[in-house]
Design a protein around this motif. Structure first.
Motif, PDB file in Angstrom:
ATOM      1  N   ASP A  83      42.590  13.411  24.146  1.00  0.00           N
ATOM      2  CA  ASP A  83      41.033  13.693  24.184  1.00  0.00           C
ATOM      3  C   ASP A  83      40.706  12.372  23.167  1.00  0.00           C
ATOM      4  O   ASP A  83      41.478  11.764  22.381  1.00  0.00           O
ATOM      5  N   GLY A  84      39.332  11.807  23.420  1.00  0.00           N
ATOM      6  CA  GLY A  84      38.669  10.934  22.650  1.00  0.00           C
ATOM      7  C   GLY A  84      38.347  11.458  21.206  1.00  0.00           C
ATOM      8  O   GLY A  84      38.242  12.708  20.986  1.00  0.00           O
ATOM      9  N   ALA A  85      37.398  10.800  20.529  1.00  0.00           N
ATOM     10  CA  ALA A  85      36.894  11.208  19.266  1.00  0.00           C
ATOM     11  C   ALA A  85      35.874  10.364  18.947  1.00  0.00           C
ATOM     12  O   ALA A  85      35.699   8.989  19.247  1.00  0.00           O
ATOM     13  N   LYS A  96      34.099  15.098  16.613  1.00  0.00           N
ATOM     14  CA  LYS A  96      34.110  15.162  18.091  1.00  0.00           C
ATOM     15  C   LYS A  96      32.556  15.567  18.290  1.00  0.00           C
ATOM     16  O   LYS A  96      31.854  16.312  17.648  1.00  0.00           O
ATOM     17  N   GLY A  99      29.564  13.372  23.244  1.00  0.00           N
ATOM     18  CA  GLY A  99      29.548  13.852  24.548  1.00  0.00           C
ATOM     19  C   GLY A  99      29.087  15.223  24.941  1.00  0.00           C
ATOM     20  O   GLY A  99      29.071  15.715  25.900  1.00  0.00           O
ATOM     21  N   GLY A 100      29.070  16.091  23.739  1.00  0.00           N
ATOM     22  CA  GLY A 100      28.569  17.644  23.949  1.00  0.00           C
ATOM     23  C   GLY A 100      29.623  18.398  24.557  1.00  0.00           C
ATOM     24  O   GLY A 100      29.318  19.498  24.524  1.00  0.00           O
ATOM     25  N   LEU A 102      31.960  19.672  22.545  1.00  0.00           N
ATOM     26  CA  LEU A 102      32.752  20.064  21.451  1.00  0.00           C
ATOM     27  C   LEU A 102      33.552  21.458  21.248  1.00  0.00           C
ATOM     28  O   LEU A 102      34.694  21.575  21.232  1.00  0.00           O
TER      29      LEU A 102
HETATM   30  O1  5RP Z   1      34.034  14.452  21.623  1.00  0.00           O
HETATM   31  C1  5RP Z   1      33.664  13.765  22.697  1.00  0.00           C
HETATM   32  C2  5RP Z   1      33.024  14.563  23.726  1.00  0.00           C
HETATM   33  O2  5RP Z   1      32.333  15.775  23.283  1.00  0.00           O
HETATM   34  C3  5RP Z   1      34.296  12.506  22.889  1.00  0.00           C
HETATM   35  O3  5RP Z   1      35.605  12.573  22.887  1.00  0.00           O
HETATM   36  C4  5RP Z   1      33.710  11.582  21.988  1.00  0.00           C
HETATM   37  O4  5RP Z   1      32.390  11.418  22.196  1.00  0.00           O
HETATM   38  C5  5RP Z   1      34.329  10.128  22.245  1.00  0.00           C
HETATM   39  O5  5RP Z   1      33.742   9.702  23.472  1.00  0.00           O
HETATM   40  P1  5RP Z   1      33.824   8.213  24.039  1.00  0.00           P
HETATM   41  O6  5RP Z   1      35.408   7.995  24.294  1.00  0.00           O
HETATM   42  O7  5RP Z   1      32.972   7.826  25.050  1.00  0.00           O
HETATM   43  O8  5RP Z   1      33.626   7.267  22.822  1.00  0.00           O
END
Ligand code: 5RP
Length: 232
Positions: A83-85, A96, A99-100, A102
């Motif tokens: 996953d991203g962060a 995190k 992107g909504g 969490l």
């Molecule tokens: O927590 C998240 C979604 O809820 C994403 O992992 C976080 O917002 C990072 O997004 P991106 O890779 O677009 O920077």
């Protein structure tokens, strides 16, 4: 490398940790999207994974690209989540939820034996809090819950605006039908105290502090992708 190439570099390095036959939690966001695209190429070549998406958005992309999906109820124990962060600190504490997603992200990561975070180096911070902390709350009692969050913040010496996340035609709604408050604290010296305080507020469904959850973070920079490991 531009911003997208950095995301791809982190995603590519993460893909090396994915083994044939794995039950895989699949994150949300633009970096996780790059991971899905690379994973889909491997799946098209015959690689087998069973994916559990952390959002409707990720589910749509997986379906579009042919990554096999299951619900977390089908696969309640996962091998790995990628996953991203929004932020990563030295201890691999995360913010995190930009992107909504969490809530589902935290449930899926908790059901996984391992979590690997993928990000570019702009996400690295000494102390969490530069990125506004997403707090997912029940629509019922919004004002009371917001006031409870404000009281907690004040007890912990945290200042900064707490705003309800908007969407195009009204308040932002998560996949679970909840609202999000974004708290711009600037710096959160005691993230654990804040996390504990937030979960004790009844209207708070979940918060974006992911503490002691990530096992590794793959951080992409102009010099390549490096892996930070959680201290055990
Ligand atoms: O927590 C998240 C979604 O809820 C994403 O992992 C976080 O917002 C990072 O997004 P991106 O890779 O677009 O920077």
């Amino acid at each position: 490398m531009d911003a997208r190439e950095l995301k791809i570099a982190a995603a590519k390095a993460a893909l090396e940790h994915v083994e044939d036959g794995m039950r895989l939690g699949i994150g949300t966001g633009s970096t996780a999207d790059e991971f899905v695209r690379l994973l889909a190429e491997k799946v098209a070549e015959g690689f087998k994974v069973q994916g559990v998406p952390t959002s409707e958005r990720t589910a749509r992309l997986c379906v579009e690209l042919g990554v096999p999906l299951y619900s977390l109820d089908d696969l309640p124990e996962l091998d790995l989540t990628i996953d991203g962060a929004d932020e990563v600190d030295n201890a691999l504490g995360l913010i995190k939820g930009g992107g909504g997603a969490l809530l589902r992200e935290k449930i899926v990561a908790s059901a996984s034996a391992r979590m690997i975070v993928i990000a570019d180096e702009t996400k690295l911070v000494d102390t969490l809090g530069r990125f506004p902390l997403p707090i997912e709350i029940a629509p019922f009692g919004l004002t009371a819950t917001r006031m409870a969050v404000e009281r907690l913040a004040s007890r912990l010496g945290l200042t900064g605006e707490i705003v309800q996340r908007p969407d195009k035609d009204g308040p932002y709604l998560t996949d679970g039908g909840h609202f999000i408050l974004d708290a711009s604290f600037g710096r959160i010296p005691d993230a654990e105290a804040l996390a504990n305080g937030l979960v004790a507020i009844p209207g708070v469904v979940e918060h974006g502090l992911f503490l002691n959850m990530a096992d590794a973070a793959i951080i992409a920079s102009q010099s390549g992708a490096r892996t930070l490991l959680a201290k055990t």
